[in-house]
Design an enzyme around this catalytic site. Sequence first.
Site, PDB file in Angstrom:
ATOM      1  N   GLU A 116       0.821  -1.209   0.000  1.00 59.31           N
ATOM      2  CA  GLU A 116       0.000   0.000   0.000  1.00 59.31           C
ATOM      3  C   GLU A 116       0.857   1.262   0.000  1.00 59.31           C
ATOM      4  OE1 GLU A 116      -3.195   2.769   0.414  1.00 59.31           O
ATOM      5  OE2 GLU A 116      -2.859   0.864  -0.575  1.00 59.31           O
ATOM      6  N   HIS A 162       2.611   1.940  -3.298  1.00 59.17           N
ATOM      7  CA  HIS A 162       1.635   2.516  -4.228  1.00 59.17           C
ATOM      8  C   HIS A 162       1.490   4.017  -3.990  1.00 59.17           C
ATOM      9  CE1 HIS A 162      -1.846   2.922  -6.754  1.00 59.17           C
ATOM     10  NE2 HIS A 162      -2.619   3.259  -5.743  1.00 59.17           N
ATOM     11  N   HIS A 182     -11.804   5.666  -8.404  1.00 60.04           N
ATOM     12  CA  HIS A 182     -10.350   5.852  -8.296  1.00 60.04           C
ATOM     13  C   HIS A 182      -9.634   5.169  -9.460  1.00 60.04           C
ATOM     14  CE1 HIS A 182      -6.591   6.702  -6.366  1.00 60.04           C
ATOM     15  NE2 HIS A 182      -6.305   5.437  -6.132  1.00 60.04           N
ATOM     16  N   HIS A 239     -20.359  -7.983 -16.806  1.00 62.93           N
ATOM     17  CA  HIS A 239     -19.011  -7.694 -17.284  1.00 62.93           C
ATOM     18  C   HIS A 239     -18.617  -8.628 -18.426  1.00 62.93           C
ATOM     19  CE1 HIS A 239     -14.834  -6.603 -17.401  1.00 62.93           C
ATOM     20  NE2 HIS A 239     -14.422  -7.777 -16.956  1.00 62.93           N
ATOM     21  N   HIS A 296      -4.467  -8.903 -16.671  1.00 61.44           N
ATOM     22  CA  HIS A 296      -5.756  -8.459 -17.211  1.00 61.44           C
ATOM     23  C   HIS A 296      -5.946  -6.967 -16.959  1.00 61.44           C
ATOM     24  CE1 HIS A 296      -9.706  -9.249 -18.835  1.00 61.44           C
ATOM     25  NE2 HIS A 296     -10.293  -8.731 -17.779  1.00 61.44           N
TER      26      HIS A 296
END
Length: 374
Positions: A104, A107, A180, A289, A347
């Site tokens: 985290e 990032h 986000h 999706h 992906h």
Amino acid sequence: MIDKLVLALALLAVGFALGSIALWVVWRSKDTNKYRKLIAVTVFLTFDLIVFGGFTRLTDSGLGCPDWPGCYSEMNPLLAHEEIKAAEAALPHGPVTVAKAWIEMIHRYLAMAVGMLIVAQVIVAWRMWYQNRHAQFAASKQPKRSPWMASFLLFFVCLQGAFGAWTVTLKLQPIIVTTHLLLGLGLLSLLVWSLEREQTSLIKLTHRASVLRILAPVAFVLLWMQIGFGGWVSTNYAALACTGYPTCNGVLLPDLDWEHAFHLWRKLGQTAEGEYLPYSALVTIQWVHRSFAWVAIFAVGSLAMILRSEPHLKILGNQVLAVLLLQFLTGVGTVYFNWPLALAVLHNAGAAMLVLMLTMINYRVRYSSSAQAA
């Protein structure tokens, strides 16, 4: 209050240090247009940031540091080691572990570095604009670009940072996390558009120009919608709600729960009324999706096939087809192989790459020489 200010300044220093490395690369490059090189480096780091953000989300590390902007009010997990170990001991499989805390915070460090590079773009853009206003710079070969695009990028990255903070403070609320993600891809798209503006030559299109000017933005919008559905799958942890492909849990059309599946403002794993989210809602999210994917594949694939007949866009069209095929295979593979992390990250990377390439295509088609003549 003072402690928080000191923490914020310390984290900004980390972002400045990382951004300075990228600026050194720009300064040492042989590219005569340093501004263009700065944008290119920012595009590269933003793409990496998006992929690493997907890795953060897929490893369930979004709350690895449950406060913001630091980690237990410290600038790195090493200084907060005791608090993290205590939380991990209380919930060994919970959201807070040493590894997740580092994921985290890395990032966040990368995000600060990107923000610092965008600040540098604003400074350089305004400086070039100021110089080009004066007569002695009239013969300059530097392109006379408006600085407002760079300024808008600064606003956009601040907005993205705000949603990053809300992702933590609102405990991974799906609509916030999905927004986000989309804002991150929007930032990448704007940066690529800025980079394309720095190119000095226009391409020529054939008689298919009118078709491309319609199909390119349509394909981009449909791709954006598909990524939004994919983000909604990821943020609701619905990736394995449907087993098998092309069927979903053994049927082509499962029982769907539209009421709860796409109610946007609710907590993670809960309905708007605060009850547990029904499994049928997760199935609906996944089914939408994978079903809408065919619409996006048809639009983007058709665009790529037409591009292959354009001499100046043929290579880009082939690249889009290759990434589109890879995207389909990694999507199906996540279901067949029970959601392996590497395929899931790939992906996410494929989606970002498609956004990057379709932004390039839209710019080149819109500002082609035939379009200018028209």
